[in-house]
Design an enzyme around this catalytic site. Structure first.
Site, PDB file in Angstrom:
ATOM      1  N   CYS A  69      -1.416   6.565   7.768  1.00 57.03           N
ATOM      2  CA  CYS A  69      -0.671   5.530   7.043  1.00 57.03           C
ATOM      3  C   CYS A  69       0.261   4.731   7.942  1.00 57.03           C
ATOM      4  CB  CYS A  69       0.111   6.153   5.890  1.00 57.03           C
ATOM      5  SG  CYS A  69       1.381   7.346   6.400  1.00 57.03           S
ATOM      6  N   HIS A 109       4.953   9.287   4.322  1.00 56.97           N
ATOM      7  CA  HIS A 109       4.012   8.230   3.932  1.00 56.97           C
ATOM      8  C   HIS A 109       4.687   6.879   4.110  1.00 56.97           C
ATOM      9  CE1 HIS A 109       0.569   6.310   2.201  1.00 56.97           C
ATOM     10  NE2 HIS A 109       1.358   5.603   1.402  1.00 56.97           N
ATOM     11  N   ASP A 124      -0.713  -1.224   0.018  1.00 58.87           N
ATOM     12  CA  ASP A 124      -0.981   0.002   0.775  1.00 58.87           C
ATOM     13  C   ASP A 124      -2.435   0.028   1.236  1.00 58.87           C
ATOM     14  OD1 ASP A 124      -1.151   2.579   1.802  1.00 58.87           O
ATOM     15  OD2 ASP A 124       0.043   3.468   0.201  1.00 58.87           O
TER      16      ASP A 124
END
Length: 260
Positions: A69, A109, A124
């Protein structure tokens, strides 16, 4: 950093001269998810180099790799910022159903928030096989995407003031929490280095033990491990057992990654 705008577009096969707006972010996010694999080869190698704009450009654009991420949302954040969108990087914690709680690795994250006029969205491209493939409004409204249903819920937790909730196509009957995040604290790419080091070193990190590669497409997703290859297409799952040689072939064929 060398011409991120042009090189990123070439990497994901997005038109060079098209302005980036809210209207074409759907297409941009689909192409990004399809082109940039979610993969953990760097944590497995023990790489703890500091994250920076130049590092992400070299890793993802020049070397043609994917990442986790902090890599994927890091490079997307830089690209959107270069295209004059009002974006910020934020941190959160993934909910782990098997543990009935948030990840023991904490706020590891990274995601992106984007302002468009008076509206705000969660963006995202670094959430593995759970990508919305769309900007998710932060006003609580539900959106339907090729991946399923998504919404952002205002709710305080130890990890922030919002939750991303989802019902993935063919996988979830009810809403479930994806992760909590904090909209009140922005970070820059360099500050994600701490997150990277936790993911690389933490004994309970899910990404420092065995190789994992994921790609999300408009009609499903594919997940590759050393022992299996799983494809989801239109809500149906197809899974096959593989050996180490097949793993290398599939890693190259579907993720463009060389396994030595």
């Amino acid at each position: 950093m060398n011409d991120l705008n042009r090189k990123f577009r070439e990497r994901i096969n997005f038109p060079i001269d098209t302005p980036i707006t809210l209207k074409n972010l759907d297409d941009l996010l689909e192409k990004t998810a399809s082109s940039l694999p979610f993969e953990n080869l760097c944590p497995l190698s023990g790489d703890i180099d500091d994250l920076s704009d130049d590092y992400l450009f070299e890793k993802i654009i020049q070397r043609g790799e994917g990442g986790l991420c902090y890599d994927l949302n890091g490079i997307l954040y830089l690209f959107l910022k270069e295209n004059q969108l009002e974006v910020q990087l934020v941190r959160g914690s993934v909910y782990v159903p098997d543990l009935k709680g948030f990840s023991p690795t904490g706020r590891t994250h990274a995601a992106i928030l984007m302002n468009e006029g008076v509206k705000r969205y969660l963006v995202d491209t670094g959430f593995g096989g759970n990508l919305p493939l769309r900007p998710v409004p932060m006003d609580g409204s539900e959106i339907q995407t090729p991946s399923g249903s998504f919404r952002v819920k205002k709710q305080d937790s130890e990890f922030g003031d919002y939750l991303l909730e989802m019902k993935l196509k063919g996988k979830d009957a009810d809403w479930r929490v994806g992760y909590a995040f904090d909209s009140r604290e922005s970070v820059e790419v360099q500050e994600l280095t701490e997150m990277k080091k936790v993911i690389t070193d933490h004994p309970q990190s899910p990404f420092n033990k065995k190789p994992l590669m994921t790609r999300v497409t408009a009609d499903g997703s594919m997940v590759l491990t050393e022992t299996s290859f799983t494809q989801w297409k239109d809500g149906e799952m197809f899974k096959e057992d593989i050996d180490s040689e097949q793993f290398k072939v599939l890693a190259k064929k579907y993720y463009n990654l060389e396994i030595k």
